[in-house]
Design a protein around this motif. Structure first.
Motif, PDB file in Angstrom:
ATOM      1  N   TYR A 607      -2.237  29.900  42.937  1.00 19.22           N
ATOM      2  CA  TYR A 607      -2.633  31.301  42.981  1.00 19.22           C
ATOM      3  C   TYR A 607      -3.847  31.404  43.895  1.00 19.22           C
ATOM      4  CZ  TYR A 607      -2.748  36.130  41.414  1.00 19.22           C
ATOM      5  OH  TYR A 607      -2.670  37.499  41.368  1.00 19.22           O
ATOM      6  N   GLY A 608      -3.801  32.354  44.830  1.00 16.26           N
ATOM      7  CA  GLY A 608      -4.869  32.440  45.809  1.00 16.26           C
ATOM      8  C   GLY A 608      -4.875  31.196  46.686  1.00 16.26           C
ATOM      9  N   GLU A 609      -6.011  30.514  46.705  1.00 15.64           N
ATOM     10  CA  GLU A 609      -6.137  29.284  47.484  1.00 15.64           C
ATOM     11  C   GLU A 609      -6.240  28.052  46.597  1.00 15.64           C
ATOM     12  OE1 GLU A 609      -7.968  29.777  51.600  1.00 15.64           O
ATOM     13  OE2 GLU A 609      -9.447  30.771  50.327  1.00 15.64           O
ATOM     14  N   GLN A 610      -5.912  28.205  45.335  1.00 17.70           N
ATOM     15  CA  GLN A 610      -6.068  27.111  44.389  1.00 17.70           C
ATOM     16  C   GLN A 610      -4.727  26.537  43.954  1.00 17.70           C
ATOM     17  OE1 GLN A 610      -8.694  29.072  41.432  1.00 17.70           O
ATOM     18  NE2 GLN A 610     -10.165  27.477  41.953  1.00 17.70           N
ATOM     19  N   LEU A 611      -4.666  25.221  43.953  1.00 17.97           N
ATOM     20  CA  LEU A 611      -3.547  24.491  43.357  1.00 17.97           C
ATOM     21  C   LEU A 611      -4.047  23.914  42.048  1.00 17.97           C
ATOM     22  CD1 LEU A 611      -0.784  23.051  43.282  1.00 17.97           C
ATOM     23  CD2 LEU A 611      -1.819  21.208  44.643  1.00 17.97           C
ATOM     24  N   MET A 612      -3.471  24.378  40.949  1.00 16.67           N
ATOM     25  CA  MET A 612      -3.916  23.950  39.625  1.00 16.67           C
ATOM     26  C   MET A 612      -2.809  23.157  38.953  1.00 16.67           C
ATOM     27  SD  MET A 612      -5.557  27.650  38.750  1.00 16.67           S
ATOM     28  CE  MET A 612      -4.324  28.409  39.816  1.00 16.67           C
ATOM     29  N   LYS A 613      -3.182  22.034  38.384  1.00 18.90           N
ATOM     30  CA  LYS A 613      -2.215  21.161  37.736  1.00 18.90           C
ATOM     31  C   LYS A 613      -2.466  21.138  36.241  1.00 18.90           C
ATOM     32  CE  LYS A 613      -1.736  18.126  41.758  1.00 18.90           C
ATOM     33  NZ  LYS A 613      -1.740  16.724  42.256  1.00 18.90           N
ATOM     34  N   GLY A 614      -1.390  21.193  35.469  1.00 17.49           N
ATOM     35  CA  GLY A 614      -1.494  21.129  34.024  1.00 17.49           C
ATOM     36  C   GLY A 614      -1.604  19.700  33.539  1.00 17.49           C
ATOM     37  N   ASP A 615      -1.593  19.553  32.231  1.00 18.66           N
ATOM     38  CA  ASP A 615      -1.724  18.231  31.629  1.00 18.66           C
ATOM     39  C   ASP A 615      -0.443  17.422  31.791  1.00 18.66           C
ATOM     40  OD1 ASP A 615      -4.256  18.819  30.824  1.00 18.66           O
ATOM     41  OD2 ASP A 615      -3.683  19.448  28.813  1.00 18.66           O
ATOM     42  N   LEU A 616      -0.614  16.135  32.055  1.00 17.28           N
ATOM     43  CA  LEU A 616       0.510  15.212  31.998  1.00 17.28           C
ATOM     44  C   LEU A 616       0.872  15.018  30.531  1.00 17.28           C
ATOM     45  CD1 LEU A 616       2.385  13.211  33.483  1.00 17.28           C
ATOM     46  CD2 LEU A 616       0.632  11.471  33.127  1.00 17.28           C
ATOM     47  N   MET A 617       2.151  15.161  30.192  1.00  9.84           N
ATOM     48  CA  MET A 617       2.527  15.115  28.784  1.00  9.84           C
ATOM     49  C   MET A 617       3.719  14.206  28.570  1.00  9.84           C
ATOM     50  SD  MET A 617       3.576  18.177  26.137  1.00  9.84           S
ATOM     51  CE  MET A 617       5.283  18.287  26.657  1.00  9.84           C
ATOM     52  N   HIS A 618       3.503  13.120  27.843  1.00 11.52           N
ATOM     53  CA  HIS A 618       4.575  12.317  27.262  1.00 11.52           C
ATOM     54  C   HIS A 618       4.219  12.186  25.787  1.00 11.52           C
ATOM     55  CE1 HIS A 618       5.694  11.255  31.321  1.00 11.52           C
ATOM     56  NE2 HIS A 618       4.560  10.624  31.524  1.00 11.52           N
ATOM     57  N   THR A 619       5.096  12.547  24.888  1.00 15.08           N
ATOM     58  CA  THR A 619       4.815  12.404  23.467  1.00 15.08           C
ATOM     59  C   THR A 619       5.990  11.720  22.773  1.00 15.08           C
ATOM     60  OG1 THR A 619       5.710  14.608  22.993  1.00 15.08           O
ATOM     61  CG2 THR A 619       3.348  14.445  23.385  1.00 15.08           C
ATOM     62  N   LEU A 620       5.645  10.860  21.852  1.00 10.61           N
ATOM     63  CA  LEU A 620       6.637  10.146  21.044  1.00 10.61           C
ATOM     64  C   LEU A 620       6.183  10.205  19.595  1.00 10.61           C
ATOM     65  CD1 LEU A 620       9.172   8.382  20.818  1.00 10.61           C
ATOM     66  CD2 LEU A 620       7.710   6.383  21.210  1.00 10.61           C
ATOM     67  N   MET A 621       6.997  10.841  18.725  1.00 13.86           N
ATOM     68  CA  MET A 621       6.628  11.023  17.328  1.00 13.86           C
ATOM     69  C   MET A 621       7.776  10.608  16.424  1.00 13.86           C
ATOM     70  SD  MET A 621       3.519  12.488  17.290  1.00 13.86           S
ATOM     71  CE  MET A 621       3.394  13.358  15.724  1.00 13.86           C
ATOM     72  N   VAL A 622       7.452   9.985  15.292  1.00 14.49           N
ATOM     73  CA  VAL A 622       8.431   9.670  14.255  1.00 14.49           C
ATOM     74  C   VAL A 622       7.825  10.076  12.916  1.00 14.49           C
ATOM     75  CG1 VAL A 622       9.514   7.786  15.517  1.00 14.49           C
ATOM     76  CG2 VAL A 622       7.567   7.305  14.026  1.00 14.49           C
ATOM     77  N   GLY A 623       8.690  10.432  11.943  1.00 11.30           N
ATOM     78  CA  GLY A 623       8.141  10.879  10.680  1.00 11.30           C
ATOM     79  C   GLY A 623       9.150  10.899   9.559  1.00 11.30           C
ATOM     80  N   TYR A 624       8.661  11.336   8.400  1.00 13.42           N
ATOM     81  CA  TYR A 624       9.453  11.405   7.172  1.00 13.42           C
ATOM     82  C   TYR A 624       9.117  12.714   6.481  1.00 13.42           C
ATOM     83  CZ  TYR A 624      11.763   9.735   2.915  1.00 13.42           C
ATOM     84  OH  TYR A 624      12.623   9.578   1.839  1.00 13.42           O
ATOM     85  N   LYS A 625      10.146  13.441   6.025  1.00 10.79           N
ATOM     86  CA  LYS A 625       9.939  14.765   5.456  1.00 10.79           C
ATOM     87  C   LYS A 625      10.658  14.917   4.130  1.00 10.79           C
ATOM     88  CE  LYS A 625      10.382  19.699   6.482  1.00 10.79           C
ATOM     89  NZ  LYS A 625      11.008  20.048   5.194  1.00 10.79           N
ATOM     90  N   MET A 626       9.912  15.434   3.146  1.00  9.27           N
ATOM     91  CA  MET A 626      10.479  15.858   1.880  1.00  9.27           C
ATOM     92  C   MET A 626      10.381  17.380   1.806  1.00  9.27           C
ATOM     93  SD  MET A 626      11.552  13.100   0.432  1.00  9.27           S
ATOM     94  CE  MET A 626      11.732  13.499  -1.309  1.00  9.27           C
TER      95      MET A 626
END
Length: 705
Positions: A607-626
């Motif tokens: 936007y305008g003259e700016q190049l903006m980069k977001g967060d690098l995202m890799h997520t790995l989750m495991v769980g147990y639910k009752m």
């Protein structure tokens, strides 16, 4: 007899066999699906199509497996894998490509993350997904509306905790909510606490092109602490007379405490032609308090008519202090102090009338926003700024469905008024929008939408004030900014059949004379300000392939995308093309859960003259639910050693490359815990259909980007 007729006949006979109190029939387009009261849901299930195109939105029904495998409303949204929606399963942040605004609602009411995180997935009937929202939703890129069950009297307590472990990084996100029903009344409370604390290194490589020479400066960063603490809370009371009215009073309070800002830095600054570097110290402390009182009334009239009134008063108190120092061989060369105290008062009033006639609906509304701002700037630069701003809207919208076609037309008249000292600005604009949808069958859909919008300047940009950034740069507001118009167009084609689906989306946004940053040289300083530039264009294309190879136990979504940006300023032209790939894999079986998500490369935006980069995202989750609790553990960015975010500014006078990196933001172990306790009987519950809020403190800061 046709199959559809036979199924309808069987459903009718089935309804006659149920007790009247247990029957609930909901019409969705050309489909009818049947649900029973909660005590029968475990015994009888009537399955319907999970994705129904309603012309102006998609109505998506989560499966029982998705509900049971979700810990809250945000987690359920991630499992449903909607196109254009990115969910960070660790932070809960919900975003879109291009950083467009995502509006979250519950039964039509505008809410924030805590209310979504407090939802019990078992209570969510469906999600209404508006990926081409009308003018009633403001500047939202998408709207996600959770439609929940009508509960009976009783109450519940729900909570959640998220904590990261290791590498000198603190990440906390704790939430607690409670509700209690007594007769026609409902009481509820909600509180959420967030803390993000750690350190990273900021580095800059920039050039200054003076009229007679060029200066190059490089900053070699040192580990610098950032610390952010946020408290959200609300108290709510509702009085409901079934099928007649609902009166709601809500008090909201937010407290933001940033002891060490994200822009803080410590570094060594090396300049061309200078042998001895400067030591840079840049530190910002900010606090703000935001109480708000919200009054709401919804009254149902005869002949399918309804009236809605909403009145919101907000007070925002802000305190911002920045210290910037340059020291060479223990001798101070630059010492900048900025101390900002801001107070903002705002009032939002809205009235809406709705009338349904057969397969058509008319909606008319009036909305007014009035705000008064008083900002005091002391320190190196001293000034007192008072501003008055108002925005008014009157709109009418008509929707019609006939056969396989659906139509929507909207026309809004808006007024923008702004005054500061002797500067005044008033603007009237017409904002039409339309949408056409064609559904040849239940599996295939096509939709085109277009909207002309009037965009008003941010109050922060309109500040008639100048703040020093460092010895060479200042940031200056521009009270002469004008509102600008944009046209947003989109074309969507979708096919969903059984375990496979594909959605293709093309969007084109054009802004005429948008407000973007501008840099010029004046009396030995480089001034960073805001101007109405020539134009901005964004052409985006993405295809969402989603498949469920093992029913609802395993779902995979792969989304390649392409973005083309053209930013045309008064004295520059920048183009940029971004390719992206998003992958989401979600697994649930019995009590076990797992999720993997990635974005390659990190989300970028121009936007305008700016190049903006977001967060690098890799997520790995495991769980147990009752049924009453769940626990999950995982790793954030498990495949990288160093977190990195690189941004650029392409200004001809002051080109900059920045690099933010940290070793304690990768391979971080996280743990999430949720619980849900219900008690007592149940009372039918209806929530608000609209809610307004103001969270903009309207100050201009001297922080370096």
């Amino acid at each position: 007899m046709k199959t559809k007729t036979i199924l309808s006949f069987i459903a009718t006979i089935f309804l006659q066999l149920l007790p009247v109190s247990a029957q609930q029939v909901t019409m969705l387009g050309d489909s009818t699906f049947v649900t029973t009261s909660s005590f029968l849901l475990d015994e009888v299930t009537v399955t319907a199509k999970s994705v129904i195109n309603k012309g102006d939105r998609l109505s998506i029904l989560p499966s029982e497996t998705q509900r049971k495998g979700s810990t809250n409303g945000v987690d359920l949204l991630n499992k449903m894998q909607l196109s254009r929606i990115m969910v960070d399963v660790i932070s809960g942040e919900i975003t879109t490509p291009g950083n467009g605004e995502v509006q979250l609602r519950v039964n039509g009411i505008l809410v924030t993350y805590p209310e979504i995180a407090a939802l019990n997935p078992e209570d969510i009937v469906r999600i209404e997904y508006h990926d081409s929202p009308g003018v009633r939703y403001g500047n939202a890129a998408v709207v996600i509306d959770y439609i929940t069950r009508k509960k009976e009297s009783g109450g519940g307590i729900r909570g959640g905790a998220f904590h990261s472990i290791g590498k000198d990084r603190t990440s906390i996100d704790d939430m607690l909510s409670a509700n209690y029903n007594n007769g026609k009344s409902e009481f509820s409370a909600n509180v959420r606490f967030i803390q993000r604390k750690g350190d990273w290194i900021r580095e800059y490589d920039e050039k200054y092109l003076f009229p007679d020479h060029e200066l190059e400066r490089k900053e070699i960063g040192e580990p610098t602490l950032f610390n952010k603490k946020v408290l959200y809370s609300n108290l709510n009371y509702s009085l409901l007379e079934k099928d007649k009215y609902i009166f709601n009073v809500q008090f909201r309070y937010s407290y933001n405490d940033f002891p060490a800002g994200y822009e803080d830095r410590k570094s060594k600054l090396y300049s061309s032609g200078v042998d001895i570097p400067l030591s840079i110290y840049d530190h910002t402390v900010e606090k703000n308090h935001i109480p708000a009182l919200d009054l709401y009334f919804h009254h149902n009239l005869k002949s399918n008519q309804s009236l809605i009134f909403n009145l919101v008063g907000t007070y925002i108190e802000t305190k911002n202090t920045r210290i910037y120092q340059e020291i060479r061989e223990n001798i101070p060369e630059t010492d900048i102090l900025s101390d900002i105290s801001g107070k903002k008062y705002s009032l939002i009033a809205e009235g809406i009338y709705e009338k349904r006639i057969g397969k058509s609906q008319f909606t008319g509304g009036i909305k007014h926003i009035q705000s008064y701002t008083d900002n005091k700037y002391t320190g190196t630069a001293t000034t007192d700024v008072t501003m008055n701003q108002s925005e008014s809207f009157a709109y009418g919208e008509y929707q019609l469905k006939t056969g396989k076609w659906s139509y929507m037309a909207n026309l809004t008249l808006s007024r923008f008024y702004y005054s500061q000292r002797n500067n005044k600005n008033e603007k009237y604009a017409l904002q039409p929008s339309l949408r056409v949808t064609y559904n040849p069958n239940q599996d295939l859909s096509f939709r085109y939408s277009a909207a002309l919008k009037n965009n008003t300047p941010s109050i922060a940009y309109l500040n008639d004030v100048e703040q020093p950034i460092d010895v060479l740069q200042v940031r200056r507001g521009n009270p002469g900014l004008k509102s600008f118009q944009s046209i947003n167009q989109s074309f969507n084609a979708g096919y969903n059949k059984g375990l496979f689906g594909i959605d293709a989306l093309v969007t084109y946004n054009y802004e005429h004379k948008p407000i973007m940053e501008s840099i010029f040289y004046e009396e030995g300083k480089f001034v960073r300000t805001y101007d109405n530039q020539k134009s901005f264009q964004n052409l985006a294309f993405e295809v969402d392939f989603h498949i469920k190879p093992w029913k609802d136990h395993l779902s995979i979504s792969v989304i390649p995308g392409l973005n083309r940006y053209i930013s045309h300023g008064n004295n520059y032209l920048h183009t940029y093309t971004m390719k992206s790939l998003r992958v989401n894999l979600d697994f649930s079986y019995r009590h076990w859960l797992a999720n993997f998500a990635t974005i390659v490369p990190p989300n970028r935006y121009v936007y305008g003259e700016q190049l903006m980069k977001g967060d690098l995202m890799h997520t790995l989750m495991v769980g147990y639910k009752m049924s009453a609790w769940s626990v999950m553990a995982g790793v954030y960015n498990p495949f990288i050693r160093t977190y990195r975010s690189e941004n650029e500014n392409w200004s001809a006078l002051n080109p900059v490359k920045s690099d933010i990196h940290s070793n304690n933001m990768a391979r971080t172990v996280v743990i999430k815990f949720n619980f849900n306790l219900n008690f007592g009987k149940q009372l039918k519950n209806i929530r608000k259909a609209v809610q307004n809020m103001d969270n903009d403190p309207s100050i201009i800061s001297g922080n370096k980007d």
